[in-house]
Design a protein around this motif. Structure first.
Motif, PDB file in Angstrom:
ATOM      1  N   ILE A   1      79.408 -53.020 -34.314  1.00 44.49           N
ATOM      2  CA  ILE A   1      80.158 -53.505 -35.407  1.00 44.49           C
ATOM      3  C   ILE A   1      80.020 -55.076 -36.228  1.00 44.49           C
ATOM      4  CG2 ILE A   1      82.001 -54.007 -33.966  1.00 44.49           C
ATOM      5  CD1 ILE A   1      84.069 -53.162 -35.998  1.00 44.49           C
ATOM      6  N   SER A   2      79.881 -54.845 -37.263  1.00 44.78           N
ATOM      7  CA  SER A   2      79.590 -56.151 -37.629  1.00 44.78           C
ATOM      8  C   SER A   2      80.749 -57.198 -37.607  1.00 44.78           C
ATOM      9  CB  SER A   2      79.151 -56.231 -39.200  1.00 44.78           C
ATOM     10  OG  SER A   2      80.350 -55.684 -39.945  1.00 44.78           O
ATOM     11  N   THR A   3      80.331 -58.570 -37.272  1.00 43.06           N
ATOM     12  CA  THR A   3      81.688 -59.652 -37.070  1.00 43.06           C
ATOM     13  C   THR A   3      81.220 -60.441 -38.277  1.00 43.06           C
ATOM     14  OG1 THR A   3      79.863 -60.416 -35.597  1.00 43.06           O
ATOM     15  CG2 THR A   3      81.606 -59.129 -34.426  1.00 43.06           C
ATOM     16  N   VAL A   4      80.128 -60.421 -39.059  1.00 46.07           N
ATOM     17  CA  VAL A   4      80.194 -61.138 -40.110  1.00 46.07           C
ATOM     18  C   VAL A   4      80.074 -60.313 -41.568  1.00 46.07           C
ATOM     19  CG1 VAL A   4      78.836 -63.032 -39.112  1.00 46.07           C
ATOM     20  CG2 VAL A   4      77.454 -61.219 -40.298  1.00 46.07           C
ATOM     21  N   ARG A   5      80.756 -60.622 -42.463  1.00 44.48           N
ATOM     22  CA  ARG A   5      80.868 -59.942 -43.807  1.00 44.48           C
ATOM     23  C   ARG A   5      81.417 -58.721 -43.306  1.00 44.48           C
ATOM     24  NH1 ARG A   5      75.928 -59.108 -46.948  1.00 44.48           N
ATOM     25  NH2 ARG A   5      77.257 -59.291 -48.945  1.00 44.48           N
ATOM     26  N   THR A   6      82.666 -58.735 -42.647  1.00 40.68           N
ATOM     27  CA  THR A   6      83.337 -57.358 -42.222  1.00 40.68           C
ATOM     28  C   THR A   6      83.626 -56.478 -43.233  1.00 40.68           C
ATOM     29  OG1 THR A   6      85.297 -58.706 -42.049  1.00 40.68           O
ATOM     30  CG2 THR A   6      83.957 -58.565 -40.023  1.00 40.68           C
ATOM     31  N   TYR A   7      83.896 -57.074 -44.358  1.00 40.16           N
ATOM     32  CA  TYR A   7      84.297 -55.964 -45.406  1.00 40.16           C
ATOM     33  C   TYR A   7      83.182 -54.999 -45.696  1.00 40.16           C
ATOM     34  CZ  TYR A   7      81.163 -59.240 -48.205  1.00 40.16           C
ATOM     35  OH  TYR A   7      80.229 -59.757 -48.705  1.00 40.16           O
ATOM     36  N   LEU A   8      82.040 -55.133 -45.221  1.00 40.24           N
ATOM     37  CA  LEU A   8      80.963 -54.204 -45.329  1.00 40.24           C
ATOM     38  C   LEU A   8      81.160 -53.151 -44.638  1.00 40.24           C
ATOM     39  CD1 LEU A   8      77.741 -56.376 -45.682  1.00 40.24           C
ATOM     40  CD2 LEU A   8      78.689 -55.280 -47.385  1.00 40.24           C
ATOM     41  N   LYS A   9      81.943 -53.197 -43.554  1.00 42.32           N
ATOM     42  CA  LYS A   9      81.973 -52.109 -42.653  1.00 42.32           C
ATOM     43  C   LYS A   9      80.961 -51.405 -41.988  1.00 42.32           C
ATOM     44  CE  LYS A   9      86.177 -51.139 -45.264  1.00 42.32           C
ATOM     45  NZ  LYS A   9      87.269 -49.893 -46.079  1.00 42.32           N
ATOM     46  N   ALA A  10      79.986 -52.286 -41.544  1.00 34.06           N
ATOM     47  CA  ALA A  10      78.735 -51.926 -40.871  1.00 34.06           C
ATOM     48  C   ALA A  10      78.835 -51.628 -39.349  1.00 34.06           C
ATOM     49  CB  ALA A  10      77.806 -52.963 -41.094  1.00 34.06           C
ATOM     50  N   ILE A  11      79.108 -50.244 -39.151  1.00 35.39           N
ATOM     51  CA  ILE A  11      79.570 -49.800 -38.104  1.00 35.39           C
ATOM     52  C   ILE A  11      78.612 -48.727 -37.615  1.00 35.39           C
ATOM     53  CG2 ILE A  11      81.341 -48.703 -36.460  1.00 35.39           C
ATOM     54  CD1 ILE A  11      83.317 -50.120 -38.698  1.00 35.39           C
TER      55      ILE A  11
ATOM     56  N   ALA B   1      91.285 -57.514 -41.800  1.00 41.13           N
ATOM     57  CA  ALA B   1      92.546 -58.295 -42.151  1.00 41.13           C
ATOM     58  C   ALA B   1      92.559 -59.740 -41.512  1.00 41.13           C
ATOM     59  CB  ALA B   1      93.725 -57.476 -42.043  1.00 41.13           C
ATOM     60  N   ASN B   2      91.784 -59.663 -40.156  1.00 39.00           N
ATOM     61  CA  ASN B   2      91.770 -60.750 -39.340  1.00 39.00           C
ATOM     62  C   ASN B   2      90.531 -61.634 -39.443  1.00 39.00           C
ATOM     63  OD1 ASN B   2      94.515 -60.874 -37.390  1.00 39.00           O
ATOM     64  ND2 ASN B   2      93.852 -58.790 -37.933  1.00 39.00           N
ATOM     65  N   SER B   3      89.682 -61.291 -40.401  1.00 42.02           N
ATOM     66  CA  SER B   3      88.525 -62.019 -40.445  1.00 42.02           C
ATOM     67  C   SER B   3      88.726 -63.437 -41.099  1.00 42.02           C
ATOM     68  CB  SER B   3      87.280 -61.186 -41.235  1.00 42.02           C
ATOM     69  OG  SER B   3      87.096 -60.198 -40.454  1.00 42.02           O
ATOM     70  N   ILE B   4      88.000 -64.353 -40.941  1.00 40.16           N
ATOM     71  CA  ILE B   4      88.149 -65.541 -41.607  1.00 40.16           C
ATOM     72  C   ILE B   4      86.847 -65.955 -42.366  1.00 40.16           C
ATOM     73  CG2 ILE B   4      88.452 -68.086 -41.053  1.00 40.16           C
ATOM     74  CD1 ILE B   4      89.595 -67.387 -38.246  1.00 40.16           C
ATOM     75  N   GLY B   5      87.340 -66.398 -43.599  1.00 43.74           N
ATOM     76  CA  GLY B   5      86.403 -66.785 -44.663  1.00 43.74           C
ATOM     77  C   GLY B   5      86.576 -66.134 -45.947  1.00 43.74           C
ATOM     78  N   ILE B   6      86.133 -66.413 -46.991  1.00 44.17           N
ATOM     79  CA  ILE B   6      86.350 -65.793 -48.262  1.00 44.17           C
ATOM     80  C   ILE B   6      84.901 -65.208 -48.755  1.00 44.17           C
ATOM     81  CG2 ILE B   6      86.787 -66.131 -50.770  1.00 44.17           C
ATOM     82  CD1 ILE B   6      88.313 -68.343 -49.897  1.00 44.17           C
ATOM     83  N   ALA B   7      83.671 -65.852 -48.783  1.00 45.58           N
ATOM     84  CA  ALA B   7      82.500 -65.323 -49.045  1.00 45.58           C
ATOM     85  C   ALA B   7      81.924 -64.605 -48.027  1.00 45.58           C
ATOM     86  CB  ALA B   7      81.617 -66.461 -49.646  1.00 45.58           C
ATOM     87  N   TYR B   8      81.957 -65.245 -46.698  1.00 49.28           N
ATOM     88  CA  TYR B   8      81.466 -64.748 -45.774  1.00 49.28           C
ATOM     89  C   TYR B   8      82.523 -64.488 -44.515  1.00 49.28           C
ATOM     90  CZ  TYR B   8      77.082 -65.101 -48.145  1.00 49.28           C
ATOM     91  OH  TYR B   8      75.898 -65.159 -49.030  1.00 49.28           O
ATOM     92  N   PRO B   9      83.597 -63.594 -44.597  1.00 54.24           N
ATOM     93  CA  PRO B   9      84.304 -63.355 -43.658  1.00 54.24           C
ATOM     94  C   PRO B   9      83.787 -62.933 -42.197  1.00 54.24           C
ATOM     95  CG  PRO B   9      84.179 -61.746 -45.354  1.00 54.24           C
ATOM     96  CD  PRO B   9      83.588 -62.598 -45.745  1.00 54.24           C
TER      97      PRO B   9
END
Length: 471
Positions: A306-316, A361-369
């Protein structure tokens, strides 16, 4: 164009990647028809990067095969000059100079004024060369990309190599016609790919609805429910168990060390390789000595990543195939199931909307959460207590989702085929194997640069792989 029209006469080109060209076309080394120069990175104490300027400062990760992506940083024109940076005018082409098989050799047409870092070259055409035509030619050149570009053998390009590249030169008017024709074909391809992506999105949503119900409610509607004790999980079957993820799995169990054999070859899984539940493309084969420093996570069959960077991509992705030669980016957390967890079931749980939404929802950061693996490990996960029940649910999910998976695979294959067609068409047109001088555009043969950028979105994602320190 339904019928392939060829030129009246051809001659040997003297160029390895284009054996014959139209008789009236010329050839020239790029340095004689364009100015090729590097970008640079000034020291931070000499320039205010956060000055809300108007000139984008571009890195290699902001280039795909069509246009420049949105810049991470913009600076003022005065600061550009003060820092000794070069300004590249609209109409220039920028080219990736480093990056093993990914950003190296990738070009983009510059339709804005910009400055670039040292990992890019700026090519400013002179009067007899059209920038868009040059971009198409760099994309199409098998020889250039084989030897120096994507997948090539060189560690990096330099301005001397780029300047020595031999280009094909029809008249400027003919170059402009070639560009208009190829952009029109791109418009059709963009629409086709967009429709297929939308279809894949709808099919994936249907699949996730099936997964969500099965991993939160189970298969027996008569089973009594209880509160999970976790707000975002809600009610679950009363005999299921809720524990932190780290109690169910090991996180990042295996890692490549710095003393790994430099010639060790592996298939590299980066963020752009993965969409929810599936691999997006064939994995790139790298040697350890040439690989990005992030290529460290060792994968085994049965793991879930599971991606821990740019988590909005939902790379799982659940690793459902032999993976002894697979290495993932440190932008992933690798979850290895414990003895009480069915590997495939774990994959479905991690893909579920409740878990994914909690991660984002718990990721930190705007451009690269991003999210830390330690926090990920603390998230509550609910599972049936026995492997038998987990396996039963898995079989049901797989059977229910099979038609959807088949449809997604067909759409992916159609996108792959249309890309291959596009590559071949560009090559044929820029080498003069097809004469487009008589072509006339239709009303819908128009596409914006933003739409064209969508053609490359699945190939290169500007993620943690593409930082400014690639060199």
């Amino acid at each position: 164009m339904n019928t392939k029209i060829v030129y009246p006469a051809y001659r040997d080109s003297g160029v390895p990647w284009a054996i014959k060209i139209p008789e009236h076309w010329r050839t020239a080394h790029l340095r004689y028809v364009a100015c090729v120069s590097n970008g640079s990175t000034p020291s931070r104490d000499r320039i205010d990067y956060w000055s809300n300027g108007t000139v984008p400062w571009l890195a290699s990760g902001q280039v795909n095969d069509y246009v420049v992506r949105k810049a991470r940083e913009s600076i003022t024109p005065t600061a550009v000059l003060d820092a000794g940076l070069r300004l590249f005018a609209p109409g220039s082409v920028i080219l990736g100079m480093v990056g093993q098989g990914k950003t190296r050799g990738m070009s983009a047409y510059l339709d804005i004024e910009a400055t670039i870092n040292q990992n890019l070259a700026g090519i400013t055409p002179r009067s007899e060369l059209n920038g868009r035509y040059l971009h198409y030619m760099l994309s199409a050149s098998y020889e250039f990309n084989r030897n120096y570009g994507r997948g090539g053998n060189q560690a990096a390009l330099n301005c001397a190599i780029v300047g020595g590249f031999k280009v094909l030169l029809p008249s400027l008017g003919e170059q402009e016609k070639i560009v208009a024709y190829l952009r029109a074909q791109d418009a059709r391809i963009v629409r086709f790919i967009k429709a297929k992506r939308e279809l894949i999105g709808l099919l994936t949503e249907q699949k996730l609805r099936i997964v969500d119900h099965a991993v939160t409610r189970g298969l027996d509607a008569s089973v009594k429910l209880k509160s999970s004790g976790v707000e975002w999980l809600g009610e679950v079957p009363e005999h299921w168990q809720t524990k932190p993820l780290k109690r169910w799995v090991r996180i990042n169990a295996l890692t490549l060390g710095d003393k790994t054999d430099p010639d060790f070859e592996f298939r590299y899984v980066d963020i752009s390789s993965v969409k929810t539940g599936r691999l997006m493309k064939e994995l790139e084969i790298l040697r350890f000595k040439d690989a990005p420093s992030r290529a460290r996570r060792v994968l085994k069959r049965g793991d879930t990543i599971i991606s821990t960077v740019r988590t909005y991509l939902k790379a799982i992705w659940y690793v459902d195939k032999d993976s002894d030669d697979m290495i993932a980016s440190t932008g992933f957390a690798v979850l290895t199931p414990g003895k009480d967890v069915d590997p495939e079931y774990l994959g479905f749980v991690i893909q579920s909307s409740a878990f994914v939404n909690h991660v984002t929802a718990n990721s930190i950061g705007i451009a690269y959460p991003a999210i830390a693996e330690t926090m990920l490990g603390r998230f509550s996960v609910v599972m049936p207590p026995t492997l038998a029940e987990q396996k039963t649910i898995c079989r049901w999910i797989v059977n229910e989702c099979q038609p959807l998976d088949d449809a997604i695979a067909r759409a992916d294959e159609e996108i792959k085929l249309i890309r291959e067609y596009s590559d071949r068409l560009i090559f044929d047109v820029v080498t003069g194997q097809v004469d487009v001088r008589g072509w006339q555009p239709e009303p819908d043969d128009v596409v914006s640069d933003d739409d064209l950028a969508a053609l490359g979105d699945d190939e290169v994602e500007p993620d943690e792989e593409e930082g400014d320190d690639d060199a």
